[in-house]
Motif scaffolding. Structure first.
Motif, short mmCIF file in Angstrom:
data_model
loop_
_atom_site.label_atom_id
_atom_site.label_comp_id
_atom_site.label_asym_id
_atom_site.label_seq_id
_atom_site.Cartn_x
_atom_site.Cartn_y
_atom_site.Cartn_z
N GLU A 224 0.87 -1.33 0.09
CA GLU A 224 -0.03 0.01 -0.13
C GLU A 224 0.92 1.16 0.16
OE1 GLU A 224 -3.12 2.19 3.13
OE2 GLU A 224 -2.83 0.07 3.10
N GLY A 225 0.35 2.24 -0.82
CA GLY A 225 1.18 3.49 -0.63
C GLY A 225 0.97 4.14 -2.15
N GLU A 226 1.61 5.26 -2.26
CA GLU A 226 1.66 6.11 -3.51
C GLU A 226 2.39 5.24 -4.54
OE1 GLU A 226 2.76 8.67 -6.65
OE2 GLU A 226 4.12 8.25 -5.10
N LEU A 227 1.84 5.13 -5.78
CA LEU A 227 2.27 4.33 -6.67
C LEU A 227 3.85 4.35 -7.15
CD1 LEU A 227 1.60 1.89 -8.67
CD2 LEU A 227 0.98 3.47 -10.26
N GLY A 228 4.17 5.66 -7.38
CA GLY A 228 5.59 5.84 -7.92
C GLY A 228 6.43 5.59 -6.74
N GLU A 229 6.48 6.30 -5.70
CA GLU A 229 7.47 6.11 -4.46
C GLU A 229 7.43 4.78 -4.41
OE1 GLU A 229 5.92 8.92 -1.67
OE2 GLU A 229 6.28 10.67 -2.98
N THR A 230 6.42 3.81 -4.08
CA THR A 230 6.47 2.58 -3.53
C THR A 230 6.96 1.80 -4.55
OG1 THR A 230 4.26 3.07 -2.56
CG2 THR A 230 4.96 0.81 -2.68
N VAL A 231 6.77 1.72 -5.87
CA VAL A 231 7.37 1.30 -6.82
C VAL A 231 8.98 1.14 -6.88
CG1 VAL A 231 7.63 0.61 -9.27
CG2 VAL A 231 5.38 0.66 -8.40
N VAL A 232 9.36 2.60 -6.73
CA VAL A 232 10.91 2.67 -6.71
C VAL A 232 11.38 2.09 -5.48
CG1 VAL A 232 12.59 4.67 -6.29
CG2 VAL A 232 10.83 4.80 -8.13
N ALA A 233 10.74 2.36 -4.30
CA ALA A 233 11.32 1.65 -3.02
C ALA A 233 11.49 0.18 -3.03
CB ALA A 233 10.52 2.44 -1.78
N THR A 234 10.33 -0.32 -3.48
CA THR A 234 10.30 -1.75 -3.66
C THR A 234 11.58 -2.45 -4.38
OG1 THR A 234 8.01 -1.83 -3.16
CG2 THR A 234 8.88 -3.73 -3.92
N VAL A 235 11.52 -2.04 -5.62
CA VAL A 235 12.31 -2.23 -6.58
C VAL A 235 13.77 -2.11 -6.17
CG1 VAL A 235 13.32 -1.77 -8.82
CG2 VAL A 235 11.19 -1.72 -8.85
N ASN A 236 14.21 -1.05 -5.31
CA ASN A 236 15.65 -0.86 -5.02
C ASN A 236 15.69 -1.73 -3.62
OD1 ASN A 236 16.48 0.96 -6.61
ND2 ASN A 236 15.49 2.76 -5.48
N GLN A 237 14.51 -2.05 -2.90
CA GLN A 237 14.69 -3.01 -1.77
C GLN A 237 14.80 -4.45 -2.16
OE1 GLN A 237 11.15 -2.86 0.54
NE2 GLN A 237 12.02 -4.40 2.17
N LEU A 238 14.29 -4.79 -3.34
CA LEU A 238 14.53 -6.16 -3.78
C LEU A 238 15.94 -6.62 -4.57
CD1 LEU A 238 10.91 -6.98 -5.15
CD2 LEU A 238 11.96 -7.81 -3.19
N GLY A 239 16.24 -5.28 -4.99
CA GLY A 239 17.55 -5.47 -5.77
C GLY A 239 17.34 -6.03 -6.98
N ALA A 240 16.14 -5.55 -8.03
CA ALA A 240 15.90 -5.99 -8.88
C ALA A 240 17.03 -5.77 -10.15
CB ALA A 240 14.63 -5.45 -9.57
#
Length: 180
Positions: A81-97
Motif C-alpha cells: 500500500e502507498g503512493e504508486l511511484g514512490e512505492t514502486v521505486v522503494a520496492t524495486v531498490n529493496q528487492l535489488g531488481a
C-alpha cells in the motif's frame, strides 16, 4: 548466464498485461525470478484497505497465470500500500531488481512525476516500458518497447528567461509639445 530478478508492475490496465506478455515471450528466461508488484492506494478504513488488497492479489494471480509458460521461473507476488511511484521505486531498490517492466498508458506512474526522469533516476536497474498498440494481428501482440537508460540520462539545465522589452523608436524619441 546469470539469473535475473525482474519486477513487473501489476495494474488494472491492458498495457500492463501486454508488458508482461511481451516480457514473458521475449525477455524472461527459465531460472529468472519474477516479482509481480501491485500497489494499492492508501485507504483510511480497515474494511476498504482489506478489499483493495484482496482485489490487488486477485489481479496479481491473474498475471501469474501468464507466467506459467516459463520453465523453472520463480514467481512471487507482492501487494503493498502507498503512493504508486514512490512505492514502486522503494520496492524495486529493496528487492535489488535487475529489470523493471512497466506497461505504458496515459495514467502511468512514470508520467506523473514533476520531471519525467526524477523517479527513473532513483532506480538502480534497467527499465523496460512497453506500450501496447491497438491493432493485433493473428493473435500476435503488437507492442512497442522503450528501454529507459537510467545511467546515461542527461537533463539539460533549465533555461534562464531573458526579458526582452520592445519599444517602438517613435515612442522613445517623441517629444511632447506643450500648449500654451
Amino acid at each position: 548466464m546469470e539469473s535475473q530478478r525482474v519486477v513487473v508492475v501489476v495494474e488494472d490496465a491492458a498495457a500492463a498485461r501486454a508488458a508482461l506478455q511481451w516480457a514473458v515471450g521475449n525477455f524472461i528466461r527459465g531460472g529468472d525470478s519474477i516479482t509481480l508488484l501491485h500497489v494499492c492506494p492508501p485507504a483510511r478504513s480497515r474494511r476498504k484497505r482489506r478489499r483493495l488488497r484482496l482485489v490487488g492479489f486477485q489481479l496479481a494471480l491473474a498475471f501469474k497465470d501468464l507466467c506459467n509458460g516459463i520453465a523453472e521461473a520463480k514467481v512471487e507476488i507482492v501487494v503493498t500500500e502507498g503512493e504508486l511511484g514512490e512505492t514502486v521505486v522503494a520496492t524495486v531498490n529493496q528487492l535489488g531488481a535487475t529489470t523493471l517492466v512497466v506497461g505504458l498508458h496515459d495514467k502511468s506512474f512514470l508520467y506523473s512525476a514533476p520531471s519525467p526522469y526524477t523517479r527513473v533516476r532513483s532506480l538502480g536497474c534497467r527499465v523496460l516500458a512497453v506500450r501496447q498498440h491497438v491493432t493485433a494481428r493473428d493473435g500476435f501482440l503488437n507492442a512497442e518497447l522503450t528501454q529507459i537508460e537510467t545511467i546515461s540520462l542527461h537533463i539539460p539545465p533549465p533555461k534562464i528567461p531573458f526579458p526582452m522589452f520592445t519599444f517602438p523608436l517613435g515612442v522613445i524619441w517623441r517629444r511632447s509639445k506643450r500648449r500654451k
